[in-house]
Scaffold this active site. Structure first.
Site, PDB file in Angstrom:
ATOM      1  N   ALA A  10       4.749  -7.739 -13.505  1.00  0.00           N
ATOM      2  CA  ALA A  10       3.747  -7.209 -12.627  1.00  0.00           C
ATOM      3  C   ALA A  10       3.528  -5.781 -13.083  1.00  0.00           C
ATOM      4  O   ALA A  10       2.830  -5.166 -12.545  1.00  0.00           O
ATOM      5  CB  ALA A  10       3.792  -7.442 -11.178  1.00  0.00           C
ATOM      6  N   ARG A  16      -9.305  -6.937 -17.298  1.00  0.00           N
ATOM      7  CA  ARG A  16     -10.549  -7.569 -17.549  1.00  0.00           C
ATOM      8  C   ARG A  16     -10.830  -7.851 -15.994  1.00  0.00           C
ATOM      9  O   ARG A  16     -11.879  -8.343 -15.770  1.00  0.00           O
ATOM     10  CB  ARG A  16      -9.994  -8.888 -18.042  1.00  0.00           C
ATOM     11  CG  ARG A  16     -10.210  -8.692 -19.450  1.00  0.00           C
ATOM     12  CD  ARG A  16      -9.612 -10.144 -19.921  1.00  0.00           C
ATOM     13  NE  ARG A  16      -8.081  -9.948 -20.104  1.00  0.00           N
ATOM     14  CZ  ARG A  16      -7.223 -10.963 -20.491  1.00  0.00           C
ATOM     15  NH1 ARG A  16      -7.731 -12.308 -21.306  1.00  0.00           N
ATOM     16  NH2 ARG A  16      -5.984 -10.865 -20.314  1.00  0.00           N
ATOM     17  N   LYS A  23      -3.708  -5.468 -10.987  1.00  0.00           N
ATOM     18  CA  LYS A  23      -4.332  -6.853 -10.962  1.00  0.00           C
ATOM     19  C   LYS A  23      -3.658  -7.981  -9.780  1.00  0.00           C
ATOM     20  O   LYS A  23      -4.013  -8.572  -9.200  1.00  0.00           O
ATOM     21  CB  LYS A  23      -4.251  -7.347 -12.413  1.00  0.00           C
ATOM     22  CG  LYS A  23      -4.429  -8.847 -12.461  1.00  0.00           C
ATOM     23  CD  LYS A  23      -4.732  -9.554 -13.645  1.00  0.00           C
ATOM     24  CE  LYS A  23      -3.552  -9.789 -14.577  1.00  0.00           C
ATOM     25  NZ  LYS A  23      -3.636 -10.597 -15.864  1.00  0.00           N
ATOM     26  N   GLY A  78       4.570  -4.812 -23.653  1.00  0.00           N
ATOM     27  CA  GLY A  78       4.519  -6.278 -23.769  1.00  0.00           C
ATOM     28  C   GLY A  78       5.297  -6.824 -22.832  1.00  0.00           C
ATOM     29  O   GLY A  78       6.353  -6.408 -22.204  1.00  0.00           O
ATOM     30  N   GLU A 155       0.580 -16.624 -30.215  1.00  0.00           N
ATOM     31  CA  GLU A 155      -0.284 -16.013 -29.430  1.00  0.00           C
ATOM     32  C   GLU A 155      -1.631 -16.330 -29.722  1.00  0.00           C
ATOM     33  O   GLU A 155      -1.852 -16.232 -30.990  1.00  0.00           O
ATOM     34  CB  GLU A 155      -0.240 -14.478 -29.109  1.00  0.00           C
ATOM     35  CG  GLU A 155       0.983 -14.096 -28.426  1.00  0.00           C
ATOM     36  CD  GLU A 155       0.796 -14.838 -27.061  1.00  0.00           C
ATOM     37  OE1 GLU A 155      -0.061 -14.411 -26.103  1.00  0.00           O
ATOM     38  OE2 GLU A 155       1.734 -15.630 -26.665  1.00  0.00           O
ATOM     39  N   ASN A 377     -15.759 -11.549  39.125  1.00  0.00           N
ATOM     40  CA  ASN A 377     -17.188 -12.050  38.480  1.00  0.00           C
ATOM     41  C   ASN A 377     -17.940 -10.709  38.049  1.00  0.00           C
ATOM     42  O   ASN A 377     -17.965 -10.051  38.908  1.00  0.00           O
ATOM     43  CB  ASN A 377     -18.061 -12.563  39.485  1.00  0.00           C
ATOM     44  CG  ASN A 377     -19.092 -13.235  38.833  1.00  0.00           C
ATOM     45  OD1 ASN A 377     -19.284 -14.356  38.508  1.00  0.00           O
ATOM     46  ND2 ASN A 377     -20.212 -12.351  39.012  1.00  0.00           N
ATOM     47  N   ALA A 423     -25.555  -4.863  43.040  1.00  0.00           N
ATOM     48  CA  ALA A 423     -26.314  -4.909  41.521  1.00  0.00           C
ATOM     49  C   ALA A 423     -26.932  -3.399  41.285  1.00  0.00           C
ATOM     50  O   ALA A 423     -27.489  -2.947  42.341  1.00  0.00           O
ATOM     51  CB  ALA A 423     -27.643  -5.997  41.655  1.00  0.00           C
TER      52      ALA A 423
HETATM   53  C1  UD1 Z   1       0.653 -14.182 -21.543  1.00  0.00           C
HETATM   54  C2  UD1 Z   1       1.648 -15.034 -22.944  1.00  0.00           C
HETATM   55  C3  UD1 Z   1       0.894 -16.128 -23.543  1.00  0.00           C
HETATM   56  C4  UD1 Z   1       0.274 -17.006 -22.202  1.00  0.00           C
HETATM   57  C5  UD1 Z   1      -0.184 -16.148 -21.162  1.00  0.00           C
HETATM   58  C6  UD1 Z   1      -0.557 -17.187 -19.875  1.00  0.00           C
HETATM   59  C7  UD1 Z   1       2.960 -13.478 -23.856  1.00  0.00           C
HETATM   60  C8  UD1 Z   1       3.122 -12.538 -25.215  1.00  0.00           C
HETATM   61  N1  UD1 Z   1       1.799 -14.232 -23.982  1.00  0.00           N
HETATM   62  O1  UD1 Z   1      -0.455 -13.836 -22.283  1.00  0.00           O
HETATM   63  O2  UD1 Z   1       1.664 -16.996 -24.371  1.00  0.00           O
HETATM   64  O3  UD1 Z   1      -0.313 -18.145 -22.722  1.00  0.00           O
HETATM   65  O4  UD1 Z   1       0.422 -15.080 -20.679  1.00  0.00           O
HETATM   66  O5  UD1 Z   1      -1.368 -16.594 -18.877  1.00  0.00           O
HETATM   67  O6  UD1 Z   1       3.805 -13.249 -23.036  1.00  0.00           O
HETATM   68  N2  UD1 Z   1       2.999  -7.755 -18.200  1.00  0.00           N
HETATM   69  C9  UD1 Z   1       4.027  -6.733 -17.841  1.00  0.00           C
HETATM   70  N3  UD1 Z   1       4.265  -5.537 -19.038  1.00  0.00           N
HETATM   71  C10 UD1 Z   1       3.448  -5.489 -19.989  1.00  0.00           C
HETATM   72  C11 UD1 Z   1       2.683  -7.022 -20.435  1.00  0.00           C
HETATM   73  C12 UD1 Z   1       2.470  -7.624 -19.400  1.00  0.00           C
HETATM   74  O7  UD1 Z   1       4.703  -6.581 -16.727  1.00  0.00           O
HETATM   75  O8  UD1 Z   1       3.798  -4.699 -20.833  1.00  0.00           O
HETATM   76  C13 UD1 Z   1       2.751  -8.579 -17.176  1.00  0.00           C
HETATM   77  C14 UD1 Z   1       1.444  -8.624 -16.499  1.00  0.00           C
HETATM   78  O9  UD1 Z   1       1.109  -7.787 -15.448  1.00  0.00           O
HETATM   79  C15 UD1 Z   1       1.177  -9.902 -16.355  1.00  0.00           C
HETATM   80  C16 UD1 Z   1       1.979 -10.734 -17.174  1.00  0.00           C
HETATM   81  O10 UD1 Z   1       2.967 -10.045 -17.573  1.00  0.00           O
HETATM   82  O11 UD1 Z   1       1.511 -10.417 -15.094  1.00  0.00           O
HETATM   83  C17 UD1 Z   1       1.003 -11.405 -18.349  1.00  0.00           C
HETATM   84  O12 UD1 Z   1       0.406 -10.384 -19.294  1.00  0.00           O
HETATM   85  P1  UD1 Z   1      -1.031 -10.811 -19.716  1.00  0.00           P
HETATM   86  O13 UD1 Z   1      -1.284  -9.315 -20.496  1.00  0.00           O
HETATM   87  O14 UD1 Z   1      -1.842 -11.413 -18.767  1.00  0.00           O
HETATM   88  O15 UD1 Z   1      -0.634 -11.597 -20.810  1.00  0.00           O
HETATM   89  P2  UD1 Z   1      -1.507 -12.727 -21.710  1.00  0.00           P
HETATM   90  O16 UD1 Z   1      -2.172 -12.045 -22.755  1.00  0.00           O
HETATM   91  O17 UD1 Z   1      -2.147 -13.327 -20.547  1.00  0.00           O
HETATM   92 CA    CA Z   2      -2.481 -13.346 -18.505  1.00  0.00          CA
END
Ligand code: UD1
Ligand code: CA
Length: 458
Positions: A10, A16, A23, A78, A155, A377, A423
């Site tokens: 999270a 977006r 989010k 990531g 990906e 009342n 009243a």
């Molecule tokens: C990710 C998956 C993808 C999958 C998709 C499903 C990877 C590389 N890709 O892509 O295969 O189909 O979700 O929804 O895992 N987050 C962190 N730290 C970070 C990056 C992300 O905590 O550095 C958390 C975000 O808060 C989010 C979740 O990980 O809750 C997913 O991140 P997001 O950037 O939405 O990944 P996707 O590009 O959707």
């Molecule tokens: Ca996602």
């Protein structure tokens, strides 16, 4: 015993969403996305939950409180990097960990449980859930070999045209045997289009090292949608709302028009209650048996006892006892307690007040900061004058009192029991028990006045 943990990612920003808020704190049906994921983790029987926070970490931590542990990801490099931040919290554990994303709120506890059982029974190093989507844009695709075995996850951004045509996707729910996860995490790199450490790469690493990796395909792809923007947020709201309404209907509640009824997650309703269209029921509201709610009523964090009718009204953080009627068009504001068999009629506002059993406040009345007894009342147009411009004051009205129409009760003031108020009175002094209080100008009649003034209509 083997350890069972969950990690919810999270830390991402969620660009977006176009929001100042994290989010995962956006809500559907009254609960933040991350809280829904946590709820499903709990329903799957997993006690230990680690939430990886980063972007707006304090807010996420405050929202989740001390029911979970937190790992901080200072820079969002990531999903794989995010899991690495939780690594120290897993180091002494033997057993299994489920990794989920905080933006996938529709996942059910039973699905997590199913994946975990499948993982354990097959002795896998990792198990991924997969599903098929008509439009797989944005998702990681599942690459299988000629025999149908999973080879890796690629990906969307790193995929070629042929790979992008694959409809089987990675919704982002993984079971790992802890030691294999820790081993694979140490081997991922950021050689990809985004320069990120992908959690998905651990799958290919484990397969290449000849460990067993399973894939469990789930038919209901609805459950696995990730939320990246507000359109997906509203779609998830709809799916979750339908689940909540179905649960109430299965429990014996009649919902006349489910497409036009909004009930948040923590609301409880007993059987034979009927919900008319246009109702919004929120917070930790409890509604008893045999009530009629609506049409068009909003009830927030209130208790409504059995056989109550609430029509076209708003009730906020209050208690309404059995057999009472509210509305149409009444407004019950916080900290009010309405007794049994009471009538609160049209255009009545009650604020921070107690109303005794069998009392009637039938129309056009304001009662604020008051204690009204039983069998009272309150006449039409009565007002408790509770505010002197600086402070609020209390009005007390004893049992069996009759308050005539259009009376002002200038607080602080007490009307003792069994009293009558004429009243049109403006009451500023205490009214003794059993007495009649009249506080208005006497009527003056000027006989023949109209004719003398020459104003007779011909
Ligand atoms: C990710 C998956 C993808 C999958 C998709 C499903 C990877 C590389 N890709 O892509 O295969 O189909 O979700 O929804 O895992 N987050 C962190 N730290 C970070 C990056 C992300 O905590 O550095 C958390 C975000 O808060 C989010 C979740 O990980 O809750 C997913 O991140 P997001 O950037 O939405 O990944 P996707 O590009 O959707
Ligand atoms: Ca996602």
């Amino acid at each position: 015993m083997e350890d069972l943990s969950a990690i919810i990612l999270a830390a991402g920003e969620g660009k977006r969403m176009k929001s100042k808020m994290s989010k995962v704190l956006h809500k559907i049906c009254g609960k933040a996305l991350v809280e829904w994921v946590y709820g499903s983790v709990q329903n799957a029987g997993i006690q230990d939950c680690i939430v990886v926070v980063g972007h707006k970490a304090e807010e996420v931590m405050e929202y989740m409180g001390d029911k979970v542990r937190f790992a901080l990801q200072k820079e969002q490099l990531g999903t794989g990097h995010a899991v690495m931040q939780a690594q120290p919290m897993l180091e002494n554990k033997q057993g299994y960990v489920i990794v989920l994303y905080g933006d996938t709120p529709l996942i059910k506890g039973e699905t997590i449980k199913k994946a975990l059982d499948y993982h354990i029974q097959n002795g896998n190093a990792a198990t991924i859930i997969t599903t098929e989507l008509e439009d797989a844009t944005g998702y990681g695709r599942i690459i299988r070999d000629a025999q149908g075995n999973v080879v890796k996850i690629i990906e969307h951004r790193d995929a070629n045209e042929q790979e992008r045509a694959i409809k089987e996707v990675n919704p982002g729910v993984y079971c790992f045997t802890i030691k294999h996860l820790l081993d694979a995490l140490g081997k991922i790199n950021n050689n990809n289009s985004q320069g990120e450490y992908y959690l998905t790469d651990t799958i290919e690493i484990l397969i290449n090292e000849k460990f067993k990796v399973g894939a469990l395909k789930i038919d209901d792809s609805n459950e696995l949608s990730g939320i990246n923007n507000r359109i997906q947020l509203s779609q998830a709201e709809k799916v979750m709302q339908q689940r909540i309404l179905s649960k109430h209907m299965e429990n014996g509640v009649t919902i006349i028009d489910p497409s036009n009824t909004y009930i948040q997650a923590d609301v409880e309703i007993e059987m034979d209650t009927i919900i008319y269209p246009g109702c919004i029921i929120e917070g930790n509201t409890r509604i008893g048996e045999g009530c009629t709610i609506g049409p068009n009523s909003r009830i927030i964090s209130s208790t409504i006892e059995k056989n109550v009718e609430v029509q076209n009204s708003v009730v906020i953080e209050s208690h309404v006892s059995e057999d009472t009627h509210v509305g149409p068009f009444a407004y019950i504001r916080p900290e009010s307690r309405i007794g049994r068999n009471v009538k609160i009629g049209d255009f009545v506002e009650i604020k921070k007040s107690v109303i005794g059993d069998n009392t009637k406040v039938s129309h056009l009345t304001y009662i604020g900061d008051a204690e009204v007894g039983k069998n009272v009342n309150m006449g039409c147009g009565t007002v408790t004058v509770n505010y002197d411009g600086q402070r609020k004051h209390k009005t007390v009205i004893g049992d069996n009192t009759f308050v005539g129409c259009n009376v002002n009760l200038v607080a602080p003031v007490t009307v003792n029991k069994n009293a009558y108020i004429a009243a049109g009175s403006t009451i500023t002094d205490e009214v003794p028990e059993g007495s009649l209080a009249i506080a208005r100008e006497r009527q003056v009649v000027k006989e023949g006045w109209v004719e003398k003034r020459g104003r007779v209509h011909k």
